[in-house]
Write a protein that holds these residues in place. Structure first.
Motif, PDB file in Angstrom:
ATOM      1  N   GLY A 197       0.790  -1.233   0.000  1.00  0.00           N
ATOM      2  CA  GLY A 197       0.000   0.000   0.000  1.00  0.00           C
ATOM      3  C   GLY A 197       0.817   1.274   0.000  1.00  0.00           C
ATOM      4  O   GLY A 197       0.315   2.330   0.357  1.00  0.00           O
ATOM      5  N   ASN A 198       2.093   1.189  -0.395  1.00  0.00           N
ATOM      6  CA  ASN A 198       2.914   2.404  -0.473  1.00  0.00           C
ATOM      7  C   ASN A 198       2.872   2.939  -1.895  1.00  0.00           C
ATOM      8  O   ASN A 198       3.202   2.230  -2.836  1.00  0.00           O
ATOM      9  N   ARG A 199       2.481   4.186  -2.035  1.00  0.00           N
ATOM     10  CA  ARG A 199       2.272   4.722  -3.376  1.00  0.00           C
ATOM     11  C   ARG A 199       3.175   5.881  -3.724  1.00  0.00           C
ATOM     12  O   ARG A 199       3.090   6.432  -4.803  1.00  0.00           O
ATOM     13  N   ILE A 200       4.003   6.294  -2.794  1.00  0.00           N
ATOM     14  CA  ILE A 200       4.888   7.423  -3.075  1.00  0.00           C
ATOM     15  C   ILE A 200       6.322   6.924  -3.055  1.00  0.00           C
ATOM     16  O   ILE A 200       6.737   6.244  -2.121  1.00  0.00           O
ATOM     17  N   TYR A 201       7.055   7.255  -4.113  1.00  0.00           N
ATOM     18  CA  TYR A 201       8.455   6.848  -4.211  1.00  0.00           C
ATOM     19  C   TYR A 201       9.332   8.081  -4.127  1.00  0.00           C
ATOM     20  O   TYR A 201       9.090   9.076  -4.809  1.00  0.00           O
ATOM     21  N   THR A 202      10.336   8.015  -3.262  1.00  0.00           N
ATOM     22  CA  THR A 202      11.280   9.119  -3.155  1.00  0.00           C
ATOM     23  C   THR A 202      12.553   8.726  -3.870  1.00  0.00           C
ATOM     24  O   THR A 202      13.148   7.692  -3.559  1.00  0.00           O
ATOM     25  N   SER A 225       6.536   5.376   0.716  1.00  0.00           N
ATOM     26  CA  SER A 225       5.623   5.780   1.777  1.00  0.00           C
ATOM     27  C   SER A 225       4.223   5.815   1.214  1.00  0.00           C
ATOM     28  O   SER A 225       4.040   5.974   0.009  1.00  0.00           O
ATOM     29  N   PRO A 226       3.224   5.662   2.075  1.00  0.00           N
ATOM     30  CA  PRO A 226       1.855   5.795   1.584  1.00  0.00           C
ATOM     31  C   PRO A 226       1.551   7.246   1.242  1.00  0.00           C
ATOM     32  O   PRO A 226       2.211   8.162   1.740  1.00  0.00           O
ATOM     33  N   ASP A 227       0.566   7.422   0.392  1.00  0.00           N
ATOM     34  CA  ASP A 227       0.119   8.770   0.060  1.00  0.00           C
ATOM     35  C   ASP A 227      -0.435   9.444   1.321  1.00  0.00           C
ATOM     36  O   ASP A 227      -1.203   8.832   2.046  1.00  0.00           O
ATOM     37  N   PRO A 228      -0.040  10.682   1.587  1.00  0.00           N
ATOM     38  CA  PRO A 228      -0.572  11.341   2.795  1.00  0.00           C
ATOM     39  C   PRO A 228      -2.090  11.494   2.780  1.00  0.00           C
ATOM     40  O   PRO A 228      -2.716  11.618   3.841  1.00  0.00           O
ATOM     41  N   GLN A 277      -4.151   9.247   2.022  1.00  0.00           N
ATOM     42  CA  GLN A 277      -4.752   7.931   2.195  1.00  0.00           C
ATOM     43  C   GLN A 277      -5.772   7.886   3.339  1.00  0.00           C
ATOM     44  O   GLN A 277      -5.564   8.462   4.393  1.00  0.00           O
ATOM     45  N   TYR A 307      -9.152  -0.055  -3.445  1.00  0.00           N
ATOM     46  CA  TYR A 307      -7.931   0.282  -2.705  1.00  0.00           C
ATOM     47  C   TYR A 307      -7.183   1.435  -3.370  1.00  0.00           C
ATOM     48  O   TYR A 307      -6.524   2.217  -2.709  1.00  0.00           O
ATOM     49  N   GLU A 308      -7.312   1.531  -4.716  1.00  0.00           N
ATOM     50  CA  GLU A 308      -6.600   2.594  -5.419  1.00  0.00           C
ATOM     51  C   GLU A 308      -7.238   3.951  -5.158  1.00  0.00           C
ATOM     52  O   GLU A 308      -6.588   4.980  -5.248  1.00  0.00           O
ATOM     53  N   ALA A 340      -6.429   4.973  -1.391  1.00  0.00           N
ATOM     54  CA  ALA A 340      -5.041   5.425  -1.277  1.00  0.00           C
ATOM     55  C   ALA A 340      -4.903   6.913  -1.555  1.00  0.00           C
ATOM     56  O   ALA A 340      -3.949   7.535  -1.107  1.00  0.00           O
TER      57      ALA A 340
END
Lengths: 253, 269
Positions: A76-81, B40-43, B45, B206-207, B210
Motif C-alpha cells: 500500500g505504499n504509493r509514493i516513491y522518493t 511511503s503511503p500517500d498522505p 490515504q 484500494y486505489e 489510497a
C-alpha cells in the motif's frame, strides 16, 4: 591419409560455412539501438530527468518496476522518493512512467524487441495510444493542434480556392511554432470522370496546396504528400472535390 | 601433504560453515530493492483498522439505482461485460433475497417487500477469508493495515481454488481475454485491465482509498452503501449497525463478512 585432398577441401569448406555468419557481420556487429525520449511531455520538462539516473534506469528499471508493483499492491505504499534527486513520484506504471514515455513503441518496445524479451506488463496495463508508427500524440497536444483543413475545388479544376490562404493560416502558424511537426496533404476528387485523369487531378490539387505552404516558408521536407487509398472523396460531389491538410506529428520520431 | 581423517573432517566442516555463512551474508548485503525510507503511503490515504460496509437496499428504489452503483465500479475498473453468461466477470452485482440469504429463504412469514427486493452483493472482505487460506501463491491476501482482501493479479496463477472457497461467489475467472470483442466498453486509462486466466474481484477500491476517495459504489449509491471503519466505535457504519437491524450473509460459516445489510427501518425496529 586416404583422400587427403577431398578431406582437407571439405574441412576448409565447412569452416568457411560455419564462419560465414560472423564474416558477413564483421564490422557491423555493434548495432546500437536508440530509444527515443522525444515526447511532448519530456520535451516540456525544464530538466529532462527520470525517477532515477539514466544509467540506473537502463540497468535496473525491471527491478524497480517489480519493487514498485509489490509496494503498491502488497504494502500500500504509493509514493516513491528518488534516491538520486530526492523528488517524489506516484508509483504507477500507467500513470507515472507512461505519462512521460508516451511513445511506448519507440521507447519500451525498441529495446525489448531487440533483446527478444516479452515483458507481460501490457497484457493488463494499458499502453498509451499512439499514432501509427510515429510518436504519441497527447490529448494536450491535440487540443493545441489546429483541426485538419479542407479546401474545396471546382469540377475538373486544380486551381486553389480563393479562401485557401486564409483557411491555412492557423495551420501555418502552428507549423512555424513547432519546427519538428510535419504536415500531411491528401488530394481527393469526386466520382465523375475518368479514374486515371482523376488520380492526376487529385495529385495536382494537393500540389497547389504544397506550393501555398512553401510560399509561406514551410520547407519541402516537412510536407508529406500523402496519397489517399481511395482518391474519391466521401460526401457529396462538392465535398468530395477537396484537399485535406493536417498536422501529422513530430518528425523523426 | 598428508592429512588424517580428523583433520580432513575439521577442514571440510569449517569450510562448509564458512561458505554457506558468507553466501548468506553476501546475499543479504547485495540484495537489491528499495530501502524502507524510499517508499511511503500517500498522505491523502484513508486509514482504518478494518474497512466494512453497511448496505441499505431500501434506499435503492429503481433498477437504475442499482445499475448506477454497478456501472460506477465496473467502468472505473475496466470490468468486461461478456455476452456469454458463463464468461461473466463481476465485482458488484445484484441478486434476489432468496439467493442473498439462502438460509432464511424458506421463511414464509416475513416482510414481503423485503423478500421481493434485490440486494447489492460484492466481496465481503471477511475477517477470516476462506479464499486467502486456499490461495497457493498468496495472490489473494488480507491487508494487515486495513483488512481489505486484496487480489494481486501479477501473482494469480488461475487455479480457481479461491472461487471454490468463497461462499459468496464474489470471484470471477477470466475464461476469455477481457480485451477481446470490445467487452470493455470504455477503457479507464488510469487503471489496468486483467488478462485471460486470472481471477478478479472487488478490491474495495484500494486505489481510491489510497488517494483519499470513497469506494466508487458507495459514492454512486446515494447513501445506500455506507463505507467506514468497523473497528472504530464512532464511525458511521458502527452507528448504523447499532441503530438498525442488520444481518450478514452466511455468518454461520465463520468467515466474519464485512458487509452488513439493513433489514427494516430504524424507526420501526
Amino acid at each position: 591419409m586416404y583422400n587427403s585432398g577431398k578431406i582437407i577441401a571439405g574441412i576448409v569448406v565447412f569452416f568457411i560455412l560455419a564462419a560465414l555468419p560472423f564474416l558477413l557481420n564483421l564490422g557491423k556487429a555493434n548495432a546500437k539501438i536508440e530509444t527515443s525520449i522525444d515526447t511532448p511531455e519530456i520535451n516540456a520538462m525544464p530538466v529532462k530527468q527520470c525517477v532515477e539516473s539514466k544509467e540506473f534506469m537502463r540497468s535496473e528499471h525491471m527491478q524497480l518496476l517489480n519493487d514498485w508493483r509489490d509496494e503498491v499492491v502488497r504494502n500500500g505504499n504509493r509514493i516513491y522518493t528518488s534516491r538520486s534527486n530526492g523528488r517524489q513520484f506516484a508509483i504507477s506504471l500507467q500513470n507515472t512512467c507512461m505519462k512521460c514515455h508516451s511513445n511506448k513503441k519507440e521507447f519500451c518496445d525498441k529495446c525489448h524487441n531487440y533483446l527478444a524479451v516479452k515483458p507481460y506488463c501490457w497484457s493488463c496495463h494499458i499502453a498509451p495510444k499512439e499514432e501509427k508508427g510515429t510518436g504519441a500524440m497527447t490529448s494536450m497536444q491535440q487540443a493545441l493542434l489546429p483541426a485538419s483543413v479542407k479546401l474545396f475545388y471546382q469540377t475538373g479544376k486544380a486551381d486553389p480556392p480563393a479562401d485557401a490562404a486564409q483557411k491555412l493560416s492557423a495551420l501555418i502558424d502552428y507549423l512555424k511554432a513547432h519546427p519538428d511537426s510535419m504536415v500531411d496533404i491528401s488530394g481527393y476528387v469526386d466520382r465523375t470522370g475518368d479514374p486515371d485523369k482523376n488520380a492526376e487531378l487529385a495529385k495536382d490539387r494537393a500540389k497547389t496546396v504544397r506550393e501555398i505552404l512553401k510560399a509561406s516558408g514551410i520547407p519541402d521536407e516537412r510536407i508529406n504528400m500523402k496519397k489517399p487509398e481511395v482518391v474519391t472523396g466521401t460526401g457529396s460531389a462538392e465535398e468530395a472535390r477537396r484537399v485535406e491538410v493536417s498536422i501529422s506529428s513530430a518528425k523523426g520520431v | 601433504m598428508s592429512m588424517n581423517r580428523r583433520q580432513f573432517l575439521t577442514f571440510a566442516g569449517l569450510s562448509t560453515i564458512l561458505g554457506v555463512g558468507s553466501a548468506t551474508a553476501i546475499n543479504s548485503i547485495a540484495r537489491g530493492g528499495l530501502e524502507a525510507s524510499q517508499v511511503s503511503p500517500d498522505p491523502k490515504q484513508m486509514k482504518a483498522k478494518r474497512w466494512g460496509f453497511v448496505v441499505d437496499v431500501s434506499k435503492l428504489k429503481t433498477d437504475e439505482d442499482y445499475q448506477k452503483c454497478i456501472d460506477a465500479c465496473h467502468n472505473i475498473h475496466n470490468v468486461p461485460s461478456h455476452k456469454e453468461p458463463r464468461h461473466e466477470v463481476k465485482w458488484i452485482w445484484k441478486d434476489t433475497y432468496e439467493h442473498t440469504f439462502p438460509n432464511t429463504a424458506e421463511d414464509k412469514i416475513m416482510n414481503k417487500e423485503l423478500q421481493e427486493k434485490n440486494f447489492l452483493l460484492f466481496c465481503n472482505h471477511c475477517a477470516a477469508p476462506a479464499c486467502v487460506r486456499v490461495c497457493p501463491t498468496k495472490a489473494t491476501f488480507k491487508r494487515q493495515s486495513d483488512g481489505i482482501v486484496m487480489q494481486d493479479m501479477h501473482r494469480c496463477i488461475g487455479c480457481r481454488f479461491c472461487m471454490a472457497a468463497c461462499p459468496f461467489g464474489a470471484r470471477s475467472f477470466n475464461y476469455v481475454d477481457p480485451r477481446k470483442d470490445s467487452a470493455i466498453k470504455v477503457e479507464n486509462k488510469e487503471f489496468p485491465t486483467r488478462m485471460i486466466g486470472v481471477v478478479e474481484k472487488c478490491t474495495a477500491c484500494y486505489e481510491r482509498l489510497a488517494v483519499g476517495k470513497q469506494p466508487a459504489c458507495a459514492e454512486a449509491s446515494n447513501g445506500a452503501i455506507v463505507f467506514g471503519d468497523l473497528e472504530d466505535p464512532n464511525s458511521e457504519v458502527r452507528r448504523l449497525i447499532a441503530e438498525k437491524y442488520t444481518i450478514r450473509r452466511k455468518p454461520e460459516l465463520g468467515t466474519q463478512p464485512g458487509i452488513y445489510y439493513v433489514i427494516g427501518g430504524g424507526e420501526h425496529a
